[in-house]
Design a protein around this motif. Structure first.
Motif, PDB file in Angstrom:
ATOM      1  N   ASP A 136     -73.215 -12.723  38.241  1.00  0.00           N
ATOM      2  CA  ASP A 136     -73.748 -12.349  39.552  1.00  0.00           C
ATOM      3  C   ASP A 136     -74.720 -13.375  40.116  1.00  0.00           C
ATOM      4  O   ASP A 136     -75.225 -13.190  41.223  1.00  0.00           O
ATOM      5  CB  ASP A 136     -74.453 -10.987  39.467  1.00  0.00           C
ATOM      6  N   ARG A 168     -76.970  -7.356  36.553  1.00  0.00           N
ATOM      7  CA  ARG A 168     -76.326  -6.775  35.388  1.00  0.00           C
ATOM      8  C   ARG A 168     -75.578  -7.833  34.578  1.00  0.00           C
ATOM      9  O   ARG A 168     -75.543  -7.779  33.353  1.00  0.00           O
ATOM     10  CB  ARG A 168     -75.360  -5.674  35.820  1.00  0.00           C
ATOM     11  N   THR A 218     -67.863  -0.940  39.101  1.00  0.00           N
ATOM     12  CA  THR A 218     -67.723  -2.389  38.908  1.00  0.00           C
ATOM     13  C   THR A 218     -66.984  -3.061  40.055  1.00  0.00           C
ATOM     14  O   THR A 218     -66.699  -4.257  39.982  1.00  0.00           O
ATOM     15  CB  THR A 218     -66.982  -2.662  37.594  1.00  0.00           C
TER      16      THR A 218
END
Length: 482
Positions: free
Chosen positions: A6, A2, A375
């Motif tokens: 990451d 996303r 999140t």
């Protein structure tokens, strides 16, 4: 993935997995000059494991041609799968995963007609389980989703293969739910998302349903396109009926019957006049006559709002949000602090629900503040999420024991149960909309107790409630239910 942030976690997991599976170490990594590869954290990871890092020059993707060509190969294959089955582009992630699954099992001329799957796993791939992407399929539904009088399967769309399960991904168009099933029957000649050719050629007319058609409109659709006026007057009779409406007086509408008439009873031609009217100028408003099925529109206060902008316009929902915010303040759920630099700040939103009595009247306007826990990152702002749940046989045993000893059974309902759980991690959340502190509008909420939406909220409430029961003399049962 996303977010580009990451990349560090994904590469770390990939490195551990691939090195353990192949018993070989990664020696070199070639990327572009993106910040997700050149930051200090990612460089430290490469240096700690002795991995050389090669970076292509700015705006020179041809230096990383292998990755660019493979990316193009995957995208073109995915578009082919989507277009062949006429699947909407919302399902492009499944198409990309299926493309990679197929490409890895196709022989390549660059590897002496050996598939990448065989090179990596040292075994030949199997092809008997492959099916046409996007075709109609019928997975065997689990027994928990249907009873004995329901169908054991439903019509779905085949969306590829699962990486973690040995089964097929089947999309149910009616509820947009994906089933993963091993026992699946396929019809590879039918594609549910494709529009049949006969429906494309048919022209859609704007004719309203016959039940709501005025008599004059229905008659024009029955009359032939071309006819002789002299013969028509010999066969049809013109009469008048009245159609009442709510907003205007009754007006005559022509109807047609099958009785013969004389030429003298035929309608007279329309005589034009020099006066300029709204009908001639084109400013005549259309008349609304088709309110036959109208009963009563629901009021705005009887509908559940979907966002804060709609809810704040109604005093009932404003009071509900104020009561919820007051309950959070009494519990000491958070304290306002300056926004930290190295912590993730969760968002929050209001959710609304109407509770009704048995007769359908409104019982309560319920507003709840929910944290956006999607999140949260494991190990940073939450660790354990498991919370034991009572089983139905346990409840039956307790009721049986109570009946045997003639005990009284009491039921306890804790209001805002999750708000009593004390957090052991540091979690930050934005201030709820509509209740921002005017003196500190830029501050964030440092949560001391759990709130709905957090991943660890059920477990924290379980720990809090369990510790209280143990403190007043209760203890865990040692019996094992088999």
């Amino acid at each position: 993935m996303r977010l580009k942030y990451d990349v560090y976690d994904i590469f770390s997991s990939f490195k551990k997995q691939v090195e353990k599976y192949t018993s070989r170490a990664i020696k070199m990594l070639r990327t572009d000059g993106g910040a997700e590869y050149t930051n200090t954290r990612f460089k430290s990871l490469l240096q700690a494991h002795g991995i050389a890092h090669q970076i292509s020059c700015p705006y020179t993707p041809e230096q990383n041609g292998v990755a660019e060509r493979k990316h193009r190969h995957i995208i073109e294959t995915s578009l082919t799968l989507l277009n062949n089955a006429s699947i909407p582009y919302d399902h492009w992630p499944e198409a990309v995963l299926t493309s990679v699954f197929l490409i890895n099992r196709m022989p390549s001329i660059h590897s002496n007609k050996i598939s990448p799957f065989e090179i990596f796993h040292k075994i030949q791939p199997q092809y008997d389980h492959l099916r046409t992407f996007g075709c109609k399929c019928f997975p065997l539904l689990p027994p928990t989703n249907c009873h004995k009088f329901q169908n054991k399967s439903t019509s779905c769309v085949f969306l590829g293969y699962s990486d973690t399960y040995k089964g097929y991904k089947c999309l149910d168009i009616s509820n947009n739910k994906i089933y993963i099933s091993r026992n699946t029957t396929f019809n590879e000649n039918s594609f549910p998302f494709k529009i049949p050719s006969d429906t494309i050629t048919t022209q859609t007319s704007d004719v309203i349903p016959l039940l709501l058609q005025p008599v004059s409109v229905a008659q024009h659709s029955i009359l032939p396109q071309k006819s002789d006026p002299s013969k028509l007057h010999d066969k049809l009779t013109v009469s008048s009926i009245y159609i009442p409406t709510d907003s205007e007086p009754q007006q005559p509408v022509s109807t047609i019957s099958s009785q013969p008439v004389h030429a003298s009873s035929a309608p007279q031609p329309h005589i034009s006049h020099p006066m300029i009217t709204r009908h001639k100028s084109g400013s005549l408003k259309p008349r609304i006559r088709l309110n036959l099925l109208h009963s009563k529109l629901p009021t705005e206060h009887n509908t559940t709002p979907t966002n804060y902008t709609e809810a704040v316009k109604q005093p009932e929902w404003r009071n509900a949000m104020a009561n919820e915010f007051l309950a959070l303040q009494k519990q000491g759920t958070w304290s306002l602090v300056k926004p930290p630099n190295q912590f993730t700040i969760l968002g929050c939103k209001w959710t609304y629900r109407l509770k009704h009595h048995e007769d359908g009247t409104i019982a309560k306007y319920k507003a709840r503040l929910v944290a956006q826990g999607n999140t949260q990152e494991y190990g940073l702002d939450y660790t354990e999420t498991f919370s034991p749940d009572v089983k139905l046989p346990t409840i039956r045993i307790m009721l049986t024991i109570a009946l045997h000893h003639d005990w009284q059974v009491h039921q306890l309902d804790v209001a805002n149960a999750f708000l009593h759980g004390t957090l052991s991690e540091i979690v930050y959340m934005t201030q709820p909309r509509g209740f921002e502190d005017s003196m500190y509008p830029d501050y964030v909420c440092c949560l001391h107790k759990a709130i709905y939406g957090l991943k660890q909220a059920p477990r924290q409430w379980y720990n809090t409630f369990t510790s209280f029961l143990v403190s007043i003399g209760f203890y865990h049962s040692n019996a094992v239910l088999r």
